[in-house]
Design a protein around this motif. Structure first.
Motif, mmCIF file in Angstrom:
data_model
loop_
_atom_site.group_PDB
_atom_site.id
_atom_site.type_symbol
_atom_site.label_atom_id
_atom_site.label_comp_id
_atom_site.label_asym_id
_atom_site.label_seq_id
_atom_site.Cartn_x
_atom_site.Cartn_y
_atom_site.Cartn_z
ATOM 1 N N THR A 28 0.855 -1.142 -0.137
ATOM 2 C CA THR A 28 0.129 0.058 -0.064
ATOM 3 C C THR A 28 0.845 1.255 0.043
ATOM 4 O O THR A 28 2.052 1.210 0.275
ATOM 5 C CB THR A 28 -0.846 -0.018 1.299
ATOM 6 O OG1 THR A 28 -1.933 1.132 1.094
ATOM 7 C CG2 THR A 28 -0.155 0.308 2.678
ATOM 8 N N ASP A 29 0.243 2.474 -0.312
ATOM 9 C CA ASP A 29 0.958 3.695 -0.125
ATOM 10 C C ASP A 29 0.584 4.297 1.098
ATOM 11 O O ASP A 29 -0.509 4.594 1.297
ATOM 12 C CB ASP A 29 0.592 4.850 -1.434
ATOM 13 C CG ASP A 29 1.189 6.104 -1.086
ATOM 14 O OD1 ASP A 29 2.173 6.077 -0.373
ATOM 15 O OD2 ASP A 29 0.634 7.042 -1.879
ATOM 16 N N VAL A 43 1.151 7.010 2.437
ATOM 17 C CA VAL A 43 0.804 8.378 2.517
ATOM 18 C C VAL A 43 -0.931 8.498 2.414
ATOM 19 O O VAL A 43 -1.461 9.127 3.086
ATOM 20 C CB VAL A 43 1.304 9.305 1.438
ATOM 21 C CG1 VAL A 43 0.726 10.626 1.122
ATOM 22 C CG2 VAL A 43 2.907 9.325 1.607
ATOM 23 N N THR A 44 -1.278 7.891 1.201
ATOM 24 C CA THR A 44 -2.735 7.755 1.087
ATOM 25 C C THR A 44 -3.512 6.935 2.256
ATOM 26 O O THR A 44 -4.834 7.471 2.518
ATOM 27 C CB THR A 44 -3.034 7.522 -0.217
ATOM 28 O OG1 THR A 44 -2.676 6.133 -0.530
ATOM 29 C CG2 THR A 44 -2.752 8.291 -1.217
ATOM 30 N N LYS A 69 -1.979 10.766 5.605
ATOM 31 C CA LYS A 69 -2.864 11.819 5.320
ATOM 32 C C LYS A 69 -4.217 11.871 5.999
ATOM 33 O O LYS A 69 -4.771 12.806 6.318
ATOM 34 C CB LYS A 69 -2.896 11.926 3.719
ATOM 35 C CG LYS A 69 -1.806 12.719 3.134
ATOM 36 C CD LYS A 69 -2.191 12.941 1.568
ATOM 37 C CE LYS A 69 -1.017 13.623 0.893
ATOM 38 N NZ LYS A 69 -1.115 13.774 -0.533
ATOM 39 N N ASP A 90 -2.715 20.045 -0.662
ATOM 40 C CA ASP A 90 -1.703 19.466 -1.337
ATOM 41 C C ASP A 90 -1.220 20.434 -2.572
ATOM 42 O O ASP A 90 -0.149 20.568 -2.737
ATOM 43 C CB ASP A 90 -2.049 18.138 -1.880
ATOM 44 C CG ASP A 90 -1.860 16.978 -1.052
ATOM 45 O OD1 ASP A 90 -1.148 17.299 -0.054
ATOM 46 O OD2 ASP A 90 -2.306 15.945 -1.168
ATOM 47 N N ALA A 122 4.610 10.253 7.587
ATOM 48 C CA ALA A 122 5.051 9.340 6.368
ATOM 49 C C ALA A 122 6.635 9.482 6.355
ATOM 50 O O ALA A 122 7.183 8.315 6.378
ATOM 51 C CB ALA A 122 4.563 9.814 4.936
ATOM 52 N N LYS A 178 6.104 12.331 -1.294
ATOM 53 C CA LYS A 178 4.796 12.256 -2.040
ATOM 54 C C LYS A 178 4.001 11.027 -1.998
ATOM 55 O O LYS A 178 2.719 11.083 -1.976
ATOM 56 C CB LYS A 178 5.054 12.475 -3.558
ATOM 57 C CG LYS A 178 5.763 13.871 -3.864
ATOM 58 C CD LYS A 178 5.841 14.171 -5.269
ATOM 59 C CE LYS A 178 6.809 13.601 -5.930
ATOM 60 N NZ LYS A 178 7.186 14.063 -7.227
ATOM 61 N N SER A 179 4.674 9.861 -2.211
ATOM 62 C CA SER A 179 4.046 8.434 -1.663
ATOM 63 C C SER A 179 5.249 7.674 -1.139
ATOM 64 O O SER A 179 6.212 7.841 -1.240
ATOM 65 C CB SER A 179 3.882 7.798 -3.008
ATOM 66 O OG SER A 179 5.060 7.522 -3.757
ATOM 67 N N PRO A 232 5.445 3.718 -0.646
ATOM 68 C CA PRO A 232 5.009 2.344 -0.781
ATOM 69 C C PRO A 232 5.584 1.180 0.061
ATOM 70 O O PRO A 232 6.786 1.166 0.306
ATOM 71 C CB PRO A 232 5.656 2.122 -2.364
ATOM 72 C CG PRO A 232 5.975 2.929 -3.140
ATOM 73 C CD PRO A 232 6.391 4.003 -1.929
#
Length: 402
Positions: A142-143, A145-146, A150, A176, A248, A394-395, A397
């Motif tokens: 999964t990411d 961040v999302t 966040k 963002d 993150a 930004k992400s 993983p």
């Protein structure tokens, strides 16, 4: 005696390969030369760059250095020519001096006390558990961040201000855009305008039907709707973006320092120290600006009235004169006093809220997924550019053994 004059000719825009958590090497080098350097802005204005801990702290505490937006140069990379910058809009008190600053901040102080933020702990635990449950159910990868970083602070700050749950995605997207440093000026202004319009409607809705939230609590004051709108914008953006990036980037830093990660997992009592150390080590709010209101002696140099000063918080928090082995992440570090939340009258109003969220969310994540690890090589993790107001990823993983 006047110290020798060091000059930094341009603001660095990239971090060293393989060192995503360290300030740009040129800034570290500048601090090693001198805690204060000359800095020529692109428009020709001769400003200063302060990189040492003691000097940064002293400027933040000195009322002779102004935060007023209209007085200073704001971009170390772009020449805006002769464009006149207007004063900060009503309510946006971070870019104001006394007495205007206190008029807006004072009504909020009681809303963000240590006691009140601790009372929020149970709700933060609930929100965190819900997102960890969703991650576990969906399975790896999964990411982060999302899926985690966040949504947790977004929900918390929206609930505090009385923003409907279904609207939080709107804020994540638009904040963002105007804080991330990666969209065009046109897109930035579109996002900013949309957010302002929404907040104007939100304040009007609270006037008509107050609820149990911070924004409604302020309705009894003499603040106008326009002022409440500006204050809400500051609280939403600061309360969401900084904490999201700390969660993150903090996870990324721990995964890249497995000995520190192991220590934190083995000794939960280290959580508070670890949070403070991550705040110091990462310093996601990298720099602030101030302008001298009069001629001021600083670090053996005279700062002429009207001159803009850049305060480098991330190099101040890596100053070896203040923090031994500053480039080492050490969750057992005892040295307090970092400047991650600034200092002086503009010290972050929501710092206790950020601490609560980090103290709850990080250990919960690490305990729920003991095999958590990056799903890509570390050098492939997408980082925010140095042009962003807040540094981060930004992400991110990640994966784990399901």
């Amino acid at each position: 005696m006047t110290e020798s004059l060091h000059t930094v000719t341009t603001m660095p825009t990239a971090r060293q390969p393989g060192c995503p958590f360290d300030p740009p090497a040129e800034l570290i080098d500048a601090r090693e030369h001198s805690p204060i350097s000359r800095f020529p802005f692109p428009d020709g204005h001769q400003g200063w760059l302060v990189t040492g801990y003691d000097l940064v702290r002293s400027v933040l505490a000195d009322p002779r250095f102004s935060s007023r937006r209209e007085l200073m140069r704001h971009h170390p990379l772009i020449d805006y020519g002769d464009i006149e910058v207007p004063p900060a809009p009503p309510g946006e008190f971070l870019l104001m001096d006394e007495p205007q600053h206190s008029r807006y901040r004072k009504p909020l102080v009681g809303k963000f006390t240590v006691r009140r933020m601790r009372q929020l702990t149970e709700r933060v635990e609930q929100i965190t558990a819900e997102h960890l449950d969703a991650m576990e159910k969906a399975g790896p990868p999964t990411d982060l961040v999302t899926a985690f970083a966040k949504p947790i602070p977004a929900i918390v700050i929206c609930e505090l201000l009385g923003v409907p749950y279904e609207d939080r995605g709107f804020f994540q997207e638009n904040i963002d855009k105007f804080l991330g440093g990666e969209v065009s000026d046109e897109e930035l202004m579109t996002a900013y305008t949309a957010t302002q319009q929404y907040l104007a409607e939100l304040v009007a809705a609270k006037r008509a039907n107050p609820t149990d939230d911070v924004l409604s609590d302020l309705l009894d004051s003499d603040l106008t709707d326009e002022e409440l709108q500006g204050m809400a914008l500051i609280l939403l953006s600061a309360g969401f973006d900084t904490t999201a990036n700390m969660l993150a980037l903090g996870t990324f830093a721990l995964l890249q320092n497995p000995d520190q990660l192991a220590a934190l997992r083995a000794e939960p009592a280290l959580t508070d120290q670890a949070v403070e150390e991550l705040l110091r080590y990462l310093s996601v709010a990298k720099q602030f600006f101030r302008v001298a209101l009069e001629d001021i002696e600083l670090g053996g140099h005279t700062i002429t009235g009207g001159t803009t000063v850049i305060l480098s918080l991330h190099t101040a928090n890596r100053d070896p004169d203040r923090f031994p082995n500053p480039h080492v992440l050490d969750v057992r570090r005892q040295d307090g006093g970092h400047l991650a939340f600034s200092h002086g009258i503009h010290q972050c109003l929501g710092q206790q809220l950020a601490r609560v969220e980090m103290r709850v969310a990080l250990p919960a994540l690490l305990n729920r997924f003991p095999t958590l690890r990056l799903a890509v090589p570390a050098e492939e993790v997408a980082l925010r550019p140095e042009t962003a107001d807040i540094y981060g990823v930004k992400s991110l993983p990640v994966t784990w053994d399901a």
